[in-house]
Write a protein that holds these residues in place. Structure first.
Motif, PDB file in Angstrom:
ATOM      1  N   VAL A 106       0.860  -1.176   0.000  1.00 22.91           N
ATOM      2  CA  VAL A 106       0.000   0.000   0.000  1.00 22.91           C
ATOM      3  C   VAL A 106       0.893   1.222   0.000  1.00 22.91           C
ATOM      4  CG1 VAL A 106      -1.714   1.283   1.295  1.00 22.91           C
ATOM      5  CG2 VAL A 106      -1.823  -1.205   1.213  1.00 22.91           C
ATOM      6  N   PHE A 107       0.780   2.022  -1.036  1.00 23.11           N
ATOM      7  CA  PHE A 107       1.707   3.135  -1.189  1.00 23.11           C
ATOM      8  C   PHE A 107       1.309   4.335  -0.358  1.00 23.11           C
ATOM      9  CE2 PHE A 107       4.601   1.954  -4.539  1.00 23.11           C
ATOM     10  CZ  PHE A 107       3.964   0.875  -5.123  1.00 23.11           C
ATOM     11  N   GLN A 108       2.327   5.043   0.058  1.00 25.34           N
ATOM     12  CA  GLN A 108       2.124   6.272   0.814  1.00 25.34           C
ATOM     13  C   GLN A 108       1.285   7.257   0.024  1.00 25.34           C
ATOM     14  OE1 GLN A 108       5.815   7.397   2.325  1.00 25.34           O
ATOM     15  NE2 GLN A 108       5.239   9.477   2.869  1.00 25.34           N
ATOM     16  N   SER A 109       1.500   7.255  -1.289  1.00 28.07           N
ATOM     17  CA  SER A 109       0.834   8.242  -2.123  1.00 28.07           C
ATOM     18  C   SER A 109      -0.365   7.658  -2.852  1.00 28.07           C
ATOM     19  CB  SER A 109       1.847   8.789  -3.122  1.00 28.07           C
ATOM     20  OG  SER A 109       2.573   7.711  -3.658  1.00 28.07           O
ATOM     21  N   TYR A 110      -0.911   6.584  -2.343  1.00 27.79           N
ATOM     22  CA  TYR A 110      -2.131   5.974  -2.848  1.00 27.79           C
ATOM     23  C   TYR A 110      -1.943   5.208  -4.155  1.00 27.79           C
ATOM     24  CZ  TYR A 110      -4.161   9.250   0.488  1.00 27.79           C
ATOM     25  OH  TYR A 110      -4.442   9.983   1.591  1.00 27.79           O
ATOM     26  N   ALA A 111      -1.162   5.729  -5.082  1.00 23.74           N
ATOM     27  CA  ALA A 111      -0.895   5.014  -6.331  1.00 23.74           C
ATOM     28  C   ALA A 111      -2.155   4.554  -7.037  1.00 23.74           C
ATOM     29  CB  ALA A 111       0.025   3.821  -6.087  1.00 23.74           C
ATOM     30  N   LEU A 112      -3.111   5.406  -7.166  1.00 26.35           N
ATOM     31  CA  LEU A 112      -4.314   5.061  -7.921  1.00 26.35           C
ATOM     32  C   LEU A 112      -4.107   5.398  -9.378  1.00 26.35           C
ATOM     33  CD1 LEU A 112      -6.821   6.724  -5.468  1.00 26.35           C
ATOM     34  CD2 LEU A 112      -6.354   4.289  -5.694  1.00 26.35           C
ATOM     35  N   TYR A 113      -4.570   4.512 -10.253  1.00 26.11           N
ATOM     36  CA  TYR A 113      -4.426   4.780 -11.682  1.00 26.11           C
ATOM     37  C   TYR A 113      -5.415   5.883 -12.074  1.00 26.11           C
ATOM     38  CZ  TYR A 113      -2.339   0.141 -11.358  1.00 26.11           C
ATOM     39  OH  TYR A 113      -1.594  -0.939 -10.998  1.00 26.11           O
ATOM     40  N   PRO A 114      -4.887   7.044 -12.428  1.00 26.97           N
ATOM     41  CA  PRO A 114      -5.785   8.190 -12.621  1.00 26.97           C
ATOM     42  C   PRO A 114      -6.664   8.085 -13.852  1.00 26.97           C
ATOM     43  CG  PRO A 114      -3.526   8.802 -13.154  1.00 26.97           C
ATOM     44  CD  PRO A 114      -3.473   7.420 -12.615  1.00 26.97           C
ATOM     45  N   HIS A 115      -6.256   7.265 -14.810  1.00 27.84           N
ATOM     46  CA  HIS A 115      -7.022   7.227 -16.045  1.00 27.84           C
ATOM     47  C   HIS A 115      -8.088   6.134 -16.030  1.00 27.84           C
ATOM     48  CE1 HIS A 115      -3.699   4.451 -16.320  1.00 27.84           C
ATOM     49  NE2 HIS A 115      -4.286   3.822 -17.301  1.00 27.84           N
ATOM     50  N   ASN A 140      -9.803   0.212 -11.313  1.00 21.72           N
ATOM     51  CA  ASN A 140      -8.637   0.184 -10.440  1.00 21.72           C
ATOM     52  C   ASN A 140      -8.628  -1.075  -9.591  1.00 21.72           C
ATOM     53  OD1 ASN A 140      -6.533   2.483  -9.819  1.00 21.72           O
ATOM     54  ND2 ASN A 140      -8.278   3.478 -10.735  1.00 21.72           N
ATOM     55  N   ILE A 141      -9.773  -1.380  -9.011  1.00 23.88           N
ATOM     56  CA  ILE A 141      -9.842  -2.560  -8.149  1.00 23.88           C
ATOM     57  C   ILE A 141      -9.739  -3.828  -8.992  1.00 23.88           C
ATOM     58  CG2 ILE A 141     -11.240  -3.799  -6.465  1.00 23.88           C
ATOM     59  CD1 ILE A 141     -12.578  -1.194  -5.770  1.00 23.88           C
ATOM     60  N   GLN A 142     -10.327  -3.766 -10.178  1.00 18.85           N
ATOM     61  CA  GLN A 142     -10.369  -4.960 -11.009  1.00 18.85           C
ATOM     62  C   GLN A 142      -9.035  -5.297 -11.643  1.00 18.85           C
ATOM     63  OE1 GLN A 142     -13.801  -4.283 -13.537  1.00 18.85           O
ATOM     64  NE2 GLN A 142     -14.105  -6.481 -13.666  1.00 18.85           N
ATOM     65  N   TYR A 143      -8.158  -4.325 -11.745  1.00 22.64           N
ATOM     66  CA  TYR A 143      -6.909  -4.497 -12.493  1.00 22.64           C
ATOM     67  C   TYR A 143      -6.131  -5.748 -12.095  1.00 22.64           C
ATOM     68  CZ  TYR A 143      -2.802  -2.904 -15.095  1.00 22.64           C
ATOM     69  OH  TYR A 143      -1.750  -2.785 -15.969  1.00 22.64           O
ATOM     70  N   PRO A 144      -5.827  -5.947 -10.801  1.00 18.51           N
ATOM     71  CA  PRO A 144      -5.077  -7.162 -10.450  1.00 18.51           C
ATOM     72  C   PRO A 144      -5.883  -8.431 -10.693  1.00 18.51           C
ATOM     73  CG  PRO A 144      -5.678  -5.930  -8.479  1.00 18.51           C
ATOM     74  CD  PRO A 144      -6.042  -5.080  -9.628  1.00 18.51           C
ATOM     75  N   LEU A 145      -7.201  -8.329 -10.592  1.00 20.26           N
ATOM     76  CA  LEU A 145      -8.012  -9.519 -10.834  1.00 20.26           C
ATOM     77  C   LEU A 145      -7.986  -9.894 -12.306  1.00 20.26           C
ATOM     78  CD1 LEU A 145     -11.080  -8.470  -8.659  1.00 20.26           C
ATOM     79  CD2 LEU A 145      -9.131  -9.873  -7.990  1.00 20.26           C
ATOM     80  N   ARG A 146      -7.985  -8.870 -13.119  1.00 21.92           N
ATOM     81  CA  ARG A 146      -7.908  -9.094 -14.558  1.00 21.92           C
ATOM     82  C   ARG A 146      -6.607  -9.778 -14.930  1.00 21.92           C
ATOM     83  NH1 ARG A 146      -7.514  -5.205 -18.940  1.00 21.92           N
ATOM     84  NH2 ARG A 146      -6.887  -3.663 -17.410  1.00 21.92           N
TER      85      ARG A 146
END
Lengths: 166, 292
Positions: free
Chosen positions: A82-91, A97-103
């Motif tokens: 879990v990154f300090q800076s959240y590391a959310l994919y902005p696009h 975002n949540i599905q990405y690793p599941l995909r």
């Protein structure tokens, strides 16, 4: 969860004259909750990043469940960070975002949706799924970040742990 | 009641006084002159293209006609030239985007001891004028059998623009935080896929600039074209312009009408692309200047 061992790990960045991590020996038991505290610049984040595979130790070994992971790519180590800076994919939307690793793990689309919704319900962010990260408040972003690692557990025998720097 | 020091301080930090009407008028006059300067050639272009007896100065056509447009396609094979230009410029754009993404990403992320040397060397390469390098390029092209071939044109055009675009893209990638691709790696993506799926979308303004610039450079290139092709099949639009020169009885005559018609068709795609990507390019160019 899994057992983690740092075995005489050292790392020095080329631009620094002092080692970031200096002969670290650390044993973390399976299921143990460990907190690293220290002044900024003392090597906490570097140690975690080496565990995740984002930095490479100059010296020493890191073992997960007794097996050395130093030669493994981050994607093969099955570590969640879990990154300090959240590391959310902005696009991407929150759902994507949540599905990405599941995909990436090639779950069926139905499975993916199910897991995403379950995790979203758990954290009370169901209504935020279609939105983009930029549209979320700080707290919402944080909740979304912790779903990234949660989304990966159920049903799989993967070793997962959270390292978070504050 | 404020002290003298306070009011002085307040005045010095107050918002600047708005421009007087004289300044505004003067500024607009200057802008107007500059704009006119650039627009006048287009005025000539669009009036002469429809003029059967076009001349080298601007005048309203006595008998407006589409004859010029017809003639360039039937007599001078302009259709083929246009298709060639689009194909070459488009392929150059694709090749450049791919190459520049990979090179820029590597230069941005890898920790190289001589990175600044490499960056300056790359920039230095860009300062080489084409007229200095065209002879060696020609020799190289001939040795490799790249003369009179699409492959040769595309490769050379892509290469010409590469140094500057790599430097540009590297700066764009520098502005994309590393934790995005790191998160993707931890999610299980390989480095290449993480680049494509996560980093490039965030850097898409930079990609837009690279795509636009490389397309335009190839579209406008004349020198390399003349050097590398003499085959009729491969000619591109700049070369087609030369063919409208009509030589009769010992002197060469420029057929302004045909030139203007070709010019219109040549300029319109560029305008269209600009209008379509305007926002992306402005954002991209502003962002890159901030990084300097």
């Amino acid at each position: 969860m899994a057992r983690v061992e740092y075995d005489d790990v050292s790392k020095r960045f080329p631009t620094q004259d002092r080692a970031a991590v200096d002969h670290l020996d650390l044993d973390v038991a399976d299921g143990e909750f460990l907190v690293l505290l220290g002044p900024s610049g003392c090597g906490k984040t570097t140690a975690l990043r080496m565990l995740a595979g984002l930095e490479h130790p100059d010296h020493g070994d890191i073992l997960i469940d007794g097996g050395s992971v130093v030669r493994l790519e981050p994607k093969d180590r099955d570590v969640a960070l879990v990154f300090q800076s959240y590391a959310l994919y902005p696009h991407m939307s929150v759902r994507d975002n949540i599905q990405y690793p599941l995909r990436i793990r090639k779950l069926s689309p139905a499975e993916q949706s199910r897991k995403v919704e379950r995790v979203a319900d758990l954290l009370g962010i169901r209504h935020l799924l279609p939105r983009r990260p930029a549209q979320l408040s700080g707290g919402e972003q944080q909740r979304r970040t912790s779903t990234r690692s949660s989304g990966r557990i159920p049903g799989r025998s993967s070793r997962r742990f959270r390292s978070s720097s504050v | 009641m404020t002290t003298r020091a306070e009011s002085r301080a307040a005045r010095s930090t107050a918002a600047p006084r708005g421009a007087s009407w004289v300044e505004t008028v003067a500024a607009h006059l200057v802008f107007g002159v500059v704009v006119l300067f650039f627009l006048v050639p287009f005025l000539w272009l669009f009036t002469s293209a429809f003029d059967a007896d076009a001349v080298a100065y601007i005048r309203v056509p006595a008998k407006p006609t589409l004859d010029n447009f017809v003639r360039i396609f039937t007599e001078h094979d302009f259709g083929r030239a246009l298709v060639n230009s689009v194909f070459v410029a488009g392929s150059t754009m694709v090749l450049d985007v791919v190459a520049v993404s990979l090179a820029g990403y590597s230069l941005s992320r890898l920790d190289l001891r001589f990175k600044s040397w490499i960056m300056y060397a790359v920039l230095l390469l860009q300062t080489m004028p084409l007229s200095a390098t065209m002879v060696p390029i020609y020799g190289l092209a001939r040795a490799l059998g790249l003369r009179n071939s699409y492959v040769g044109l595309i490769l050379i055009h892509a290469a010409i623009e590469l140094p500057f675009l790599i430097w540009l893209m590297k700066n764009f990638f520098d502005n994309v935080p590393r934790y995005l691709e790191e998160a993707a790696w931890l999610d299980g993506r390989s480095k290449l896929r993480a680049l494509v799926e996560v980093v490039l979308p965030v850097a898409r303004n930079g990609i837009g600039v690279v795509a636009g610039l490389s397309f335009l450079a190839a579209w406008a290139e004349v020198l390399m074209m003349i050097i590398l092709i003499d085959s009729q099949d491969l000619k591109t639009v700049p070369l087609a312009f030369y063919e409208t020169l009509r030589t009769q009885g010992g002197y060469t005559e420029v057929q302004y009408g045909l030139v203007a018609a070709m010019g219109v068709l040549y300029a319109v795609p560029v305008m269209a692309i600009f209008l379509a990507t305007r926002r992306m390019m402005v954002r991209g160019l502003v962002a890159s200047s901030r990084g300097l």
